[in-house]
Design a protein around this motif. Structure first.
Motif, mmCIF file in Angstrom:
data_model
loop_
_atom_site.group_PDB
_atom_site.id
_atom_site.type_symbol
_atom_site.label_atom_id
_atom_site.label_comp_id
_atom_site.label_asym_id
_atom_site.label_seq_id
_atom_site.Cartn_x
_atom_site.Cartn_y
_atom_site.Cartn_z
ATOM 1 N N PHE A 1 76.784 61.210 50.936
ATOM 2 C CA PHE A 1 77.172 59.933 50.326
ATOM 3 C C PHE A 1 76.873 58.781 51.285
ATOM 4 O O PHE A 1 77.778 58.266 51.950
ATOM 5 C CB PHE A 1 78.659 59.945 49.964
ATOM 6 N N PRO A 2 75.604 58.370 51.398
ATOM 7 C CA PRO A 2 75.303 57.222 52.261
ATOM 8 C C PRO A 2 75.995 55.948 51.791
ATOM 9 O O PRO A 2 76.259 55.053 52.594
ATOM 10 C CB PRO A 2 73.783 57.103 52.171
ATOM 11 N N GLU A 3 76.308 55.863 50.488
ATOM 12 C CA GLU A 3 77.107 54.764 49.960
ATOM 13 C C GLU A 3 78.531 55.293 49.765
ATOM 14 O O GLU A 3 78.819 55.985 48.795
ATOM 15 C CB GLU A 3 76.553 54.257 48.645
ATOM 16 N N ARG A 4 79.415 54.968 50.683
ATOM 17 C CA ARG A 4 80.751 55.568 50.672
ATOM 18 C C ARG A 4 81.603 55.084 49.512
ATOM 19 O O ARG A 4 82.597 55.726 49.153
ATOM 20 C CB ARG A 4 81.465 55.256 51.987
ATOM 21 N N ASP A 5 81.243 53.963 48.901
ATOM 22 C CA ASP A 5 82.049 53.441 47.793
ATOM 23 C C ASP A 5 81.618 54.031 46.446
ATOM 24 O O ASP A 5 82.120 53.614 45.402
ATOM 25 C CB ASP A 5 81.956 51.914 47.730
ATOM 26 N N ALA A 6 80.703 55.013 46.461
ATOM 27 C CA ALA A 6 80.226 55.613 45.206
ATOM 28 C C ALA A 6 80.515 57.105 45.133
ATOM 29 O O ALA A 6 79.916 57.807 44.322
ATOM 30 C CB ALA A 6 78.728 55.364 45.044
ATOM 31 N N VAL A 7 81.428 57.610 45.939
ATOM 32 C CA VAL A 7 81.701 59.046 45.969
ATOM 33 C C VAL A 7 82.256 59.522 44.628
ATOM 34 O O VAL A 7 81.720 60.445 44.005
ATOM 35 C CB VAL A 7 82.680 59.390 47.118
ATOM 36 N N PHE A 8 83.331 58.896 44.153
ATOM 37 C CA PHE A 8 83.904 59.334 42.878
ATOM 38 C C PHE A 8 82.947 59.051 41.726
ATOM 39 O O PHE A 8 82.914 59.799 40.749
ATOM 40 C CB PHE A 8 85.252 58.642 42.633
ATOM 41 N N HIS A 9 82.179 58.003 41.827
ATOM 42 C CA HIS A 9 81.178 57.676 40.803
ATOM 43 C C HIS A 9 80.254 58.872 40.570
ATOM 44 O O HIS A 9 79.997 59.272 39.428
ATOM 45 C CB HIS A 9 80.394 56.451 41.259
ATOM 46 N N HIS A 10 79.763 59.471 41.648
ATOM 47 C CA HIS A 10 78.874 60.625 41.527
ATOM 48 C C HIS A 10 79.639 61.878 41.109
ATOM 49 O O HIS A 10 79.174 62.637 40.251
ATOM 50 C CB HIS A 10 78.142 60.870 42.848
ATOM 51 N N LEU A 11 80.792 62.117 41.705
ATOM 52 C CA LEU A 11 81.566 63.314 41.364
ATOM 53 C C LEU A 11 81.968 63.302 39.893
ATOM 54 O O LEU A 11 81.867 64.325 39.197
ATOM 55 C CB LEU A 11 82.823 63.402 42.241
ATOM 56 N N ALA A 12 82.418 62.157 39.406
ATOM 57 C CA ALA A 12 82.913 62.071 38.033
ATOM 58 C C ALA A 12 81.783 62.224 37.024
ATOM 59 O O ALA A 12 81.933 62.913 36.006
ATOM 60 C CB ALA A 12 83.639 60.741 37.822
ATOM 61 N N ARG A 13 80.647 61.575 37.289
ATOM 62 C CA ARG A 13 79.541 61.675 36.339
ATOM 63 C C ARG A 13 78.923 63.069 36.345
ATOM 64 O O ARG A 13 78.325 63.486 35.345
ATOM 65 C CB ARG A 13 78.475 60.623 36.655
ATOM 66 N N TYR A 14 79.072 63.797 37.431
ATOM 67 C CA TYR A 14 78.580 65.168 37.474
ATOM 68 C C TYR A 14 79.546 66.131 36.765
ATOM 69 O O TYR A 14 79.115 67.006 36.003
ATOM 70 C CB TYR A 14 78.392 65.613 38.928
ATOM 71 N N LEU A 15 80.824 65.973 36.996
ATOM 72 C CA LEU A 15 81.811 66.962 36.542
ATOM 73 C C LEU A 15 82.326 66.755 35.125
ATOM 74 O O LEU A 15 82.525 67.729 34.390
ATOM 75 C CB LEU A 15 83.025 66.947 37.480
ATOM 76 N N PHE A 16 82.588 65.508 34.751
ATOM 77 C CA PHE A 16 83.422 65.254 33.571
ATOM 78 C C PHE A 16 82.597 64.718 32.391
ATOM 79 O O PHE A 16 82.309 63.526 32.307
ATOM 80 C CB PHE A 16 84.545 64.279 33.933
ATOM 81 N N HIS A 17 82.256 65.622 31.506
ATOM 82 C CA HIS A 17 81.527 65.282 30.290
ATOM 83 C C HIS A 17 82.427 65.572 29.096
ATOM 84 O O HIS A 17 82.870 66.708 28.910
ATOM 85 C CB HIS A 17 80.235 66.093 30.187
ATOM 86 N N PRO A 18 82.709 64.562 28.262
ATOM 87 C CA PRO A 18 83.583 64.794 27.107
ATOM 88 C C PRO A 18 83.002 65.857 26.176
ATOM 89 O O PRO A 18 81.797 65.912 25.942
ATOM 90 C CB PRO A 18 83.614 63.420 26.419
ATOM 91 N N THR A 19 83.874 66.712 25.664
ATOM 92 C CA THR A 19 83.444 67.684 24.665
ATOM 93 C C THR A 19 82.999 66.937 23.407
ATOM 94 O O THR A 19 83.260 65.741 23.244
ATOM 95 C CB THR A 19 84.576 68.650 24.326
ATOM 96 N N ASN A 20 82.346 67.640 22.505
ATOM 97 C CA ASN A 20 81.790 66.990 21.315
ATOM 98 C C ASN A 20 82.846 66.264 20.489
ATOM 99 O O ASN A 20 82.579 65.208 19.915
ATOM 100 C CB ASN A 20 81.062 68.021 20.457
#
Length: 589
Positions: free
Chosen positions: A343-362
């Motif tokens: 995470f070279p941009e320390r203020d985007a850690v949750f941004h990346h984790l959340a967009r990777y992990l949490f996808h709403p079901t259909n």
């Protein structure tokens, strides 16, 4: 207080099967299309036909940019000599960070989110996974090449060691027998799901980053319908803890559980300060990590290097937290080098984790897309206002209403209304349209803001519409429909252009991180007679706040202000004793 011994028995929480109710994937520009909800429509892309004809031409530029960033970030610094002198390697790093910050705003929608997501999954089972980029106007931050590579390796680990594998079966047999393994084939961390949805999301993200840093398989407790709210994030396997997990009582673990790390340290069952590491016979079959808001001093030793070395030998860890503990991981010296390149941009850690992990079901994605197209898509500006009141007197308070409107007007987020019956003349070409999305447990604030802009004209002639998807009255733990709406509303807030949130609220933290927005934050009101002055502030980072961090220097073995140890780990502005990750180049002291 008597400590409870956890039972190791056959049985456990049942895994809920996700309901897959398809939802449309069209954007506002295709809102007049009549193809049925949930059916595939390859010829009805949300991208206009003329624009699609030029996408192949633009795609090569996007690929070149990604390859350039990967080269700059991965190759050791190169010194290039010009006639007038040398150029510092820092220029290369600065160029790479600038490209990361520009994100994916140019060109076609980036369905893989800059490489964050793996390709090849069946889109019908989780439409949001590859459709989310179609609904966001904001350029997202690009993940670093190192993070992308690390995620692909972790996905392989999850497939090799996760449920329904021989390695997982052997690990479960050893756990059931109460045996430890000196050099385990696979190691695991189980994340307990409890409290409100915002807390559960922050807890799972924290456990995932810890799993990535320590090469552990992440298994999420399926309680509270986790499988019905979120799609599987790891291709080819499940992240849900199977129902036959032998620690049947794990959801009842607490600060008093004998197997908690804090109690094991307190009772000298384990010692982190005595080398060499314990032998196989001295290691427990599992350790419970109590990292909840009420954790004690011994529990907080989790954030120390010596303790992490000890825990690395334990095959099974069970973690309970209701907080975003990621800033604490940045204070663990053993993790710092890896975190810097991830995470070279320390203020985007949750941004990346959340967009990777949490996808709403259909089912939830249908709630999001239908509401978006009906109420938000046509607006030129979308403003999200998240109102969370923690005190009973603030549930419907004119003082809090004045605080909200003062923030919106002072920061020029919405036009003020005229006191007279006169109407402002719209600007040439027509006034801008703004849609305000209000999320709150009650409708009181929404009704008054909506009435304000219906009864009175705006000073700029701008048209303002105000919307609220639901008003549940109070937080309802364990109710599926309540969590469905909460998750949909978090996601809708993340699709706004500008965001105003309530201090202390994990609901707001999730929305701002998903959307990649640094919000304006409403101060927590302190009395019923006058609003805070100023009413709100612009946050220093879109990162969530770690509400109850440790205050201990592991090297000096004494109390310390952990908000002053690293330049990119600072105290939060909404919770003054909390910790928050910031980008040091953007941080305003």
């Amino acid at each position: 207080m008597q400590q409870r011994k956890a039972k190791v028995v056959w049985g456990g929480a049942e895994s809920a099967a996700a309901q897959e109710i398809p939802a449309s994937s069209q954007l506002a520009m295709a809102h007049n299309s009549s193809w049925p909800e949930g059916e595939g429509a390859p010829e009805h892309s949300p991208v206009p036909r003329k624009k699609r004809l030029s996408l192949d031409e633009k795609r090569w530029n996007t690929v070149v940019n990604v390859m350039l960033v990967a080269f700059v970030m991965a190759v050791p610094p190169v010194v290039v000599v010009f006639a007038g002198g040398g150029i510092a390697p820092a220029v290369w790093i600065a160029a790479a960070k600038a490209q990361l910050r520009r994100g994916s705003g140019d060109g076609p929608p980036d369905r893989l989110l800059g490489g964050l997501l793996a390709d090849g999954l069946d889109e019908r089972t989780c439409r949001s996974r590859y459709e989310s980029s179609l609904y966001s106007r904001r350029p997202a931050r690009r993940p670093s090449p190192h993070l992308i590579a690390k995620l692909r390796r972790h996905e392989e680990l999850q497939r090799r060691c996760g449920p329904n594998t021989d390695a997982y079966s052997r690990a479960v047999q050893q756990l059931r027998a109460g045996k430890s393994v000196g050099s385990p084939e696979c190691k695991y961390v189980v994340s307990i799901s409890y409290r409100g949805l915002g807390n559960r999301i922050l807890a799972a993200a924290s456990a995932f980053l810890y799993a990535v840093l320590t090469d552990r398989v992440l298994l999420v407790d399926p309680s509270n319908d986790m499988g019905e709210l979120f799609c599987e994030p790891f291709p080819g396997t499940t992240w849900l803890l199977p129902r036959e997990f032998p620690l049947a009582s794990y959801t009842n673990f607490s600060i008093d559980t004998a197997e908690s790390y804090g109690n094991m340290l307190k009772n000298r069952v384990l010692r982190a300060d005595v080398p060499p590491p314990p032998t196989e016979t001295q290691l427990p079959a599992f350790v419970y990590l109590h990292l909840d808001h009420d954790y004690g001093d011994e529990d907080k030793m989790f954030f120390c290097d010596d303790d992490q070395r000890l825990l690395s030998s334990v095959q099974w860890l069970v973690m309970r937290t209701d907080m975003y503990t990621v800033p604490g991981l940045f204070l663990v010296a053993a993790f710092q080098e890896e975190l810097d390149v991830l995470f070279p941009e320390r203020d985007a850690v949750f941004h990346h984790l959340a967009r990777y992990l949490f996808h709403p079901t259909n089912r939830v994605w249908g709630l999001v897309t239908r509401y978006y197209r009906a109420y938000l898509a046509r607006a030129e500006l979308r403003l999200g206002v998240q109102v969370r009141n923690f005190d009973p007197w603030a549930q419907q308070s004119p003082v809090v209403l004045r605080q909200i409107t003062s923030c919106l007007w002072r920061e020029k987020l919405l036009p003020e209304v005229l006191d007279t019956e006169e109407h402002a003349v719209p600007a040439p070409g027509g006034a801008r349209t703004t849609a305000v999305l209000v999320t709150s447990l009650r409708s009181w604030y929404y009704e008054r803001i909506k009435g304000l802009y219906w009864d009175q004209a705006t000073a700029t002639g701008e048209d303002v519409s105000v919307h609220q998807p639901s008003h549940e009255g109070q937080q309802q733990y364990g109710k599926k429909s309540h969590d469905d709406r909460a998750w949909a509303e978090m996601y809708l807030l993340s699709l706004c252009d500008v965001l105003v949130t309530s201090g202390w609220s994990t609901f707001g933290y999730v929305a701002q991180g998903l959307g990649g927005m640094t919000p304006w934050v409403l101060h927590k009101p302190t009395n019923a007679t006058s609003p805070p002055d100023p009413p709100c502030f612009r946050d220093v980072s879109m990162e969530p706040c770690f509400h109850a961090p440790h205050v201990y220097d592991c090297k000096l073995k004494r109390g310390a202000d952990t908000g002053k140890m690293l330049p990119h780990v600072r105290n939060c502005e909404d919770v003054s004793w909390g910790l928050k990750l910031v980008d040091t180049k953007l941080y305003r002291s």
